[in-house]
Design a protein around this motif. Structure first.
Motif, PDB file in Angstrom:
ATOM      1  N   MET A   1      43.386   2.417 -19.583  1.00 17.63           N
ATOM      2  CA  MET A   1      43.109   3.685 -18.906  1.00 17.63           C
ATOM      3  C   MET A   1      41.857   4.329 -19.501  1.00 17.63           C
ATOM      4  SD  MET A   1      45.467   7.152 -18.698  1.00 17.63           S
ATOM      5  CE  MET A   1      46.925   6.242 -18.242  1.00 17.63           C
ATOM      6  N   ASP A   2      41.006   4.867 -18.622  1.00 16.36           N
ATOM      7  CA  ASP A   2      39.805   5.571 -19.068  1.00 16.36           C
ATOM      8  C   ASP A   2      40.199   6.712 -20.017  1.00 16.36           C
ATOM      9  OD1 ASP A   2      37.948   8.050 -18.615  1.00 16.36           O
ATOM     10  OD2 ASP A   2      36.734   6.314 -18.081  1.00 16.36           O
ATOM     11  N   GLU A   3      39.448   6.851 -21.143  1.00 12.47           N
ATOM     12  CA  GLU A   3      39.794   7.866 -22.145  1.00 12.47           C
ATOM     13  C   GLU A   3      39.751   9.275 -21.566  1.00 12.47           C
ATOM     14  OE1 GLU A   3      37.452   7.537 -25.641  1.00 12.47           O
ATOM     15  OE2 GLU A   3      38.152   5.524 -26.135  1.00 12.47           O
ATOM     16  N   ASN A   4      38.781   9.538 -20.676  1.00 11.73           N
ATOM     17  CA  ASN A   4      38.675  10.873 -20.076  1.00 11.73           C
ATOM     18  C   ASN A   4      39.890  11.179 -19.212  1.00 11.73           C
ATOM     19  OD1 ASN A   4      36.091  11.309 -21.193  1.00 11.73           O
ATOM     20  ND2 ASN A   4      35.139  10.177 -19.533  1.00 11.73           N
ATOM     21  N   ILE A   5      40.320  10.176 -18.465  1.00 10.70           N
ATOM     22  CA  ILE A   5      41.497  10.371 -17.601  1.00 10.70           C
ATOM     23  C   ILE A   5      42.742  10.580 -18.461  1.00 10.70           C
ATOM     24  CG2 ILE A   5      43.036   9.207 -15.957  1.00 10.70           C
ATOM     25  CD1 ILE A   5      40.509   7.958 -14.707  1.00 10.70           C
ATOM     26  N   ALA A   6      42.843   9.812 -19.543  1.00 13.29           N
ATOM     27  CA  ALA A   6      43.999   9.965 -20.448  1.00 13.29           C
ATOM     28  C   ALA A   6      44.035  11.369 -21.041  1.00 13.29           C
ATOM     29  CB  ALA A   6      43.925   8.918 -21.559  1.00 13.29           C
ATOM     30  N   THR A   7      42.877  11.886 -21.419  1.00 15.01           N
ATOM     31  CA  THR A   7      42.817  13.236 -21.978  1.00 15.01           C
ATOM     32  C   THR A   7      43.213  14.279 -20.952  1.00 15.01           C
ATOM     33  OG1 THR A   7      41.062  12.598 -23.523  1.00 15.01           O
ATOM     34  CG2 THR A   7      41.307  14.955 -23.055  1.00 15.01           C
ATOM     35  N   LEU A   8      42.702  14.131 -19.743  1.00 11.60           N
ATOM     36  CA  LEU A   8      43.030  15.085 -18.681  1.00 11.60           C
ATOM     37  C   LEU A   8      44.516  15.045 -18.336  1.00 11.60           C
ATOM     38  CD1 LEU A   8      39.893  14.558 -16.415  1.00 11.60           C
ATOM     39  CD2 LEU A   8      40.446  16.606 -17.726  1.00 11.60           C
ATOM     40  N   LYS A   9      45.108  13.857 -18.360  1.00 10.55           N
ATOM     41  CA  LYS A   9      46.558  13.761 -18.146  1.00 10.55           C
ATOM     42  C   LYS A   9      47.296  14.462 -19.280  1.00 10.55           C
ATOM     43  CE  LYS A   9      48.764  10.287 -16.643  1.00 10.55           C
ATOM     44  NZ  LYS A   9      49.388   8.957 -16.669  1.00 10.55           N
ATOM     45  N   GLY A  10      46.743  14.341 -20.485  1.00  9.56           N
ATOM     46  CA  GLY A  10      47.369  14.968 -21.637  1.00  9.56           C
ATOM     47  C   GLY A  10      47.404  16.479 -21.573  1.00  9.56           C
ATOM     48  N   ILE A  11      46.478  17.084 -20.818  1.00 14.60           N
ATOM     49  CA  ILE A  11      46.472  18.546 -20.697  1.00 14.60           C
ATOM     50  C   ILE A  11      47.139  19.021 -19.411  1.00 14.60           C
ATOM     51  CG2 ILE A  11      44.431  18.787 -22.134  1.00 14.60           C
ATOM     52  CD1 ILE A  11      42.786  19.303 -19.624  1.00 14.60           C
ATOM     53  N   GLY A  12      47.772  18.077 -18.676  1.00 15.37           N
ATOM     54  CA  GLY A  12      48.605  18.517 -17.567  1.00 15.37           C
ATOM     55  C   GLY A  12      48.219  18.068 -16.172  1.00 15.37           C
ATOM     56  N   LEU A  13      47.130  17.337 -16.019  1.00 15.59           N
ATOM     57  CA  LEU A  13      46.762  16.844 -14.694  1.00 15.59           C
ATOM     58  C   LEU A  13      47.540  15.572 -14.372  1.00 15.59           C
ATOM     59  CD1 LEU A  13      42.866  17.263 -14.461  1.00 15.59           C
ATOM     60  CD2 LEU A  13      44.661  18.923 -13.973  1.00 15.59           C
ATOM     61  N   THR A  14      47.753  15.330 -13.079  1.00 20.30           N
ATOM     62  CA  THR A  14      48.342  14.059 -12.671  1.00 20.30           C
ATOM     63  C   THR A  14      47.257  12.987 -12.719  1.00 20.30           C
ATOM     64  OG1 THR A  14      47.798  14.336 -10.335  1.00 20.30           O
ATOM     65  CG2 THR A  14      49.891  15.289 -11.106  1.00 20.30           C
ATOM     66  N   MET A  15      47.660  11.727 -12.557  1.00 20.24           N
ATOM     67  CA  MET A  15      46.687  10.637 -12.566  1.00 20.24           C
ATOM     68  C   MET A  15      45.640  10.835 -11.474  1.00 20.24           C
ATOM     69  SD  MET A  15      45.538   7.764 -13.763  1.00 20.24           S
ATOM     70  CE  MET A  15      46.766   6.813 -14.640  1.00 20.24           C
TER      71      MET A  15
END
Length: 260
Positions: A1-15
């Motif tokens: 998984m792209d690191e940016n996407i993983a971070t954004l998921k970590g702060i509450g966004l869906t995939m």
């Protein structure tokens, strides 16, 4: 998984929300179809995804036929989210610490053994964080990295009365460490004393931890794998040790006065 996407998921966004936002940071402004094509998000989902991103204040929707979706600066968006998460974490720490400390007070025998250098140091730092009035320490030795960790923790607690009695030096990785200098150069109150090969930290006369370890044959260096901490929350015992500490500190100060 792209690191940016993983971070954004970590702060509450869906995939899908994370993928759409990352895509828009490169497009800057685009239609839903363009975002869908570049991100791979199905067209049947993209409109709802972009609507959610707008509601979460990650993008802006510009009227028109078709609608245009404009990305908000990652600096603006992520700084805001970081501040929100930090505030939520701070609130959670406060709530759970209250629950934890109430739970601790109900334990019938509040004495625990802690094995391992990392866990021992972590517990020392936790004791410093929880302190409300005072920290008293006797330092006969230090583990690798422990001195620096203690200095940093104590510097962040300028609201406390801090007293440290310590052996002048110890050995870490066959190198002599000047314990007194390490703390003094960081403006932390420390005095040289005749301290045995043991370490003690007392918080508010209510909580304390003894740390013991075996030493190499020449008695110069700790053997980390033998380290054990005895964490004690019996207030009567902690108070007794604190009184003994303060008596030792008083005698040292009187001795220095007489020498002058």
């Amino acid at each position: 998984m792209d690191e940016n996407i993983a971070t954004l998921k970590g702060i509450g966004l869906t995939m899908y929300e994370a993928e759409a936002y990352v895509t828009l940071t490169s497009l800057i402004s685009a239609t839903a179809v363009e975002v869908s094509e570049k991100s791979g998000i199905p067209r049947s989902k993209i409109y709802d995804v972009l609507k959610k991103l707008s509601e979460k204040n990650f993008i802006e929707i510009e009227d028109g036929r078709p609608l245009t979706y404009n990305v908000k600066s990652p600096v603006e968006v992520l700084t805001r989210e970081k501040e929100r998460l930090n505030a939520e974490i701070d609130d959670t720490i406060t709530r759970l610490t209250y629950v934890y400390e109430n739970g601790m007070s109900q334990v019938q025998a509040p004495i625990w053994r802690i094995y391992g250098v990392e866990k021992i140091i972590a517990q020392e730092l936790e004791i410093i964080k929880r302190a409300r009035d005072s920290i008293n320490m006797r330092i006969g030795f230090l583990f690798e990295g422990e001195g620096e960790a203690l200095v940093k923790a104590l510097q962040n607690r300028s609201d406390l009365r801090i007293n440290i009695l310590a052996s002048p030096t110890c050995y870490i990785n066959n190198e002599e460490v000047d314990i007194i200098k390490l703390f003094k150069k960081n403006d932390i109150n420390i005095q040289k004393a005749d301290i045995p090969f043991v370490k003690l930290i007392i918080s508010d006369s209510k909580e304390m931890m003894h740390t013991y370890t075996k030493f190499s044959e020449d008695k110069r260096e700790v053997i980390p794998e033998t380290a054990i901490g005895i964490w004690n929350k019996y207030e009567d015992i902690a108070r007794n040790y604190d009184e003994r500490f303060m008596n030792q500190l008083k005698k040292l100060k009187n001795r220095k006065k007489r020498k002058k």
